[in-house]
Write a protein that holds these residues in place. Structure first.
Motif, PDB file in Angstrom:
ATOM      1  N   ARG A 133       0.594   4.984 -22.691  1.00  0.00           N
ATOM      2  CA  ARG A 133       0.682   3.690 -23.387  1.00  0.00           C
ATOM      3  C   ARG A 133       2.026   3.017 -23.103  1.00  0.00           C
ATOM      4  O   ARG A 133       2.095   1.797 -22.961  1.00  0.00           O
ATOM      5  CB  ARG A 133       0.464   3.869 -24.891  1.00  0.00           C
ATOM      6  CG  ARG A 133      -0.966   4.270 -25.253  1.00  0.00           C
ATOM      7  CD  ARG A 133      -1.193   4.250 -26.749  1.00  0.00           C
ATOM      8  NE  ARG A 133      -1.272   2.873 -27.261  1.00  0.00           N
ATOM      9  CZ  ARG A 133      -2.378   2.147 -27.287  1.00  0.00           C
ATOM     10  NH1 ARG A 133      -3.509   2.634 -26.826  1.00  0.00           N
ATOM     11  NH2 ARG A 133      -2.353   0.917 -27.778  1.00  0.00           N
ATOM     12  N   THR A 144       1.997   1.667 -19.390  1.00  0.00           N
ATOM     13  CA  THR A 144       1.125   0.503 -19.188  1.00  0.00           C
ATOM     14  C   THR A 144       1.485  -0.670 -20.089  1.00  0.00           C
ATOM     15  O   THR A 144       0.855  -1.716 -20.019  1.00  0.00           O
ATOM     16  CB  THR A 144      -0.341   0.893 -19.446  1.00  0.00           C
ATOM     17  OG1 THR A 144      -0.461   1.442 -20.766  1.00  0.00           O
ATOM     18  CG2 THR A 144      -0.831   1.907 -18.428  1.00  0.00           C
ATOM     19  N   ALA A 191       0.975  -0.898 -23.228  1.00  0.00           N
ATOM     20  CA  ALA A 191      -0.201  -1.122 -24.063  1.00  0.00           C
ATOM     21  C   ALA A 191       0.151  -1.668 -25.446  1.00  0.00           C
ATOM     22  O   ALA A 191      -0.676  -2.317 -26.096  1.00  0.00           O
ATOM     23  CB  ALA A 191      -0.981   0.188 -24.216  1.00  0.00           C
ATOM     24  N   ASP A 192       1.372  -1.403 -25.876  1.00  0.00           N
ATOM     25  CA  ASP A 192       1.804  -1.864 -27.201  1.00  0.00           C
ATOM     26  C   ASP A 192       2.956  -2.853 -27.097  1.00  0.00           C
ATOM     27  O   ASP A 192       3.780  -2.958 -28.013  1.00  0.00           O
ATOM     28  CB  ASP A 192       2.221  -0.653 -28.049  1.00  0.00           C
ATOM     29  CG  ASP A 192       1.111   0.380 -28.159  1.00  0.00           C
ATOM     30  OD1 ASP A 192       0.037   0.041 -28.692  1.00  0.00           O
ATOM     31  OD2 ASP A 192       1.313   1.516 -27.683  1.00  0.00           O
ATOM     32  N   PRO A 217      -2.428  -6.839 -25.922  1.00  0.00           N
ATOM     33  CA  PRO A 217      -2.914  -6.435 -24.601  1.00  0.00           C
ATOM     34  C   PRO A 217      -4.339  -5.881 -24.675  1.00  0.00           C
ATOM     35  O   PRO A 217      -4.750  -5.311 -25.696  1.00  0.00           O
ATOM     36  CB  PRO A 217      -1.921  -5.346 -24.168  1.00  0.00           C
ATOM     37  CG  PRO A 217      -0.673  -5.652 -24.940  1.00  0.00           C
ATOM     38  CD  PRO A 217      -1.147  -6.178 -26.256  1.00  0.00           C
ATOM     39  N   VAL A 233      -6.551  -3.109 -23.750  1.00  0.00           N
ATOM     40  CA  VAL A 233      -6.365  -1.700 -23.390  1.00  0.00           C
ATOM     41  C   VAL A 233      -7.731  -1.055 -23.220  1.00  0.00           C
ATOM     42  O   VAL A 233      -8.560  -1.095 -24.135  1.00  0.00           O
ATOM     43  CB  VAL A 233      -5.561  -0.960 -24.476  1.00  0.00           C
ATOM     44  CG1 VAL A 233      -5.335   0.492 -24.066  1.00  0.00           C
ATOM     45  CG2 VAL A 233      -4.232  -1.662 -24.733  1.00  0.00           C
ATOM     46  N   LEU A 278      -5.553   4.939 -18.368  1.00  0.00           N
ATOM     47  CA  LEU A 278      -5.581   3.658 -19.071  1.00  0.00           C
ATOM     48  C   LEU A 278      -5.452   2.514 -18.085  1.00  0.00           C
ATOM     49  O   LEU A 278      -4.751   2.621 -17.069  1.00  0.00           O
ATOM     50  CB  LEU A 278      -4.426   3.560 -20.078  1.00  0.00           C
ATOM     51  CG  LEU A 278      -4.477   4.398 -21.346  1.00  0.00           C
ATOM     52  CD1 LEU A 278      -3.259   4.079 -22.214  1.00  0.00           C
ATOM     53  CD2 LEU A 278      -5.758   4.159 -22.121  1.00  0.00           C
ATOM     54  N   ARG A 279      -6.128   1.408 -18.404  1.00  0.00           N
ATOM     55  CA  ARG A 279      -5.925   0.146 -17.715  1.00  0.00           C
ATOM     56  C   ARG A 279      -5.572  -0.883 -18.774  1.00  0.00           C
ATOM     57  O   ARG A 279      -6.281  -1.035 -19.764  1.00  0.00           O
ATOM     58  CB  ARG A 279      -7.190  -0.292 -16.971  1.00  0.00           C
ATOM     59  CG  ARG A 279      -7.003  -1.607 -16.204  1.00  0.00           C
ATOM     60  CD  ARG A 279      -8.274  -2.058 -15.522  1.00  0.00           C
ATOM     61  NE  ARG A 279      -9.279  -2.510 -16.485  1.00  0.00           N
ATOM     62  CZ  ARG A 279     -10.512  -2.898 -16.154  1.00  0.00           C
ATOM     63  NH1 ARG A 279     -10.904  -2.857 -14.893  1.00  0.00           N
ATOM     64  NH2 ARG A 279     -11.357  -3.303 -17.074  1.00  0.00           N
ATOM     65  N   VAL A 280      -4.471  -1.600 -18.564  1.00  0.00           N
ATOM     66  CA  VAL A 280      -3.985  -2.549 -19.569  1.00  0.00           C
ATOM     67  C   VAL A 280      -3.698  -3.896 -18.914  1.00  0.00           C
ATOM     68  O   VAL A 280      -2.950  -3.988 -17.937  1.00  0.00           O
ATOM     69  CB  VAL A 280      -2.706  -2.026 -20.274  1.00  0.00           C
ATOM     70  CG1 VAL A 280      -2.165  -3.060 -21.242  1.00  0.00           C
ATOM     71  CG2 VAL A 280      -3.007  -0.713 -20.998  1.00  0.00           C
ATOM     72  N   ARG A 332      -2.245  -7.714 -19.824  1.00  0.00           N
ATOM     73  CA  ARG A 332      -1.481  -8.379 -20.876  1.00  0.00           C
ATOM     74  C   ARG A 332      -0.928  -9.698 -20.357  1.00  0.00           C
ATOM     75  O   ARG A 332      -0.660  -9.843 -19.151  1.00  0.00           O
ATOM     76  CB  ARG A 332      -0.344  -7.481 -21.375  1.00  0.00           C
ATOM     77  CG  ARG A 332       0.769  -7.304 -20.383  1.00  0.00           C
ATOM     78  CD  ARG A 332       1.674  -6.121 -20.675  1.00  0.00           C
ATOM     79  NE  ARG A 332       2.828  -6.135 -19.782  1.00  0.00           N
ATOM     80  CZ  ARG A 332       2.794  -5.826 -18.502  1.00  0.00           C
ATOM     81  NH1 ARG A 332       1.669  -5.474 -17.926  1.00  0.00           N
ATOM     82  NH2 ARG A 332       3.912  -5.866 -17.768  1.00  0.00           N
TER      83      ARG A 332
END
Length: 217
Positions: free
Chosen positions: A116, A119, A121-122, A130, A132, A144-146, A148
């Motif tokens: 996270r 990427t 993610a947050d 984003p 996620v 993971l793919r993110v 944003r």
């Protein structure tokens, strides 16, 4: 020990890999890997031959060669040490760089927290939360793919960022795998998404005994 293997991505039509150095070890007999100029000229001519249904206008091959040369000289500096591959579905398009590398795992950092963070993610700086998603790779497993959207600090333009990350663990070896793309044109990223997904699924970690893979396929 193992190494980050991107050679399979090079067989995908719209992708061009920028060598890590000139000439690159293992590619001493490949003419286009000797200098950025030779590399740019080779791919400018090849891309017009392979990816355009029409013939180039006068000067268009030179234009693509100059654009590729610029990316060869500048793109690697954005993320030093990363593999750089350019997404270029048509020679009249602007290349979209994708950066790939292994990231050392911080001691005590669990997989989910690390992926996270890698990427973003947050990301608190994102304009909206984003997007996620779990992203599976046949070689790296679940990651993971993110996607944003964020405001560039220098230009104040809204950019779109796309990142993929996985944790690789085998025997005593462990590292996180990271792919990074970004562009001010959201449409450009979204249009390329299927190609980028396909590209991401080719990335793998290979053992040292396959280190001569640049020549063998």
């Amino acid at each position: 020990m193992s190494w980050l293997n991107v050679k399979h991505a090079m067989t995908l039509g719209p992708w061009i890999r920028i060598p890590l150095m000139w000439p690159e070890p293992g590619l001493e007999d490949i003419a286009e890997a000797q200098t950025p100029e030779a590399w740019a000229r080779y791919f400018a001519e090849a891309w017009w031959e392979d990816f355009a249904t029409e013939k180039p206008e006068p000067g268009e091959v030179d234009l693509v060669a100059n654009i590729l040369l610029m990316y060869a000289e500048r793109a690697p500096a954005a993320f030093p040490g990363f593999e750089v591959l350019l997404h270029l579905p048509h020679p009249r398009d602007i290349p979209l760089p994708a950066y790939v590398d292994l990231v050392e795992i911080e001691e005590g950092e669990d997989r989910e927290t690390a992926l996270r963070a890698l990427t973003h993610a947050d990301a608190s700086y994102a304009i909206e939360p984003p997007i996620v998603e779990e992203f599976d790779s046949p070689h790296l497993g679940s990651g993971l793919r993110v996607l944003r959207y964020y405001q560039d600090e220098d230009s104040n333009e809204v950019h779109v960022g796309l990142r993929y990350a996985w944790r690789y663990e085998k025997d005593t070896e462990a590292a996180d795998v990271l792919i990074i793309l970004a562009d001010p044109d959201a449409g450009r990223i979204l249009k390329a998404l299927d190609d980028v997904d396909e590209f991401a699924r080719t990335i793998r970690i290979s053992p040292d005994e396959e280190a001569d893979a640049w020549q063998t396929s």
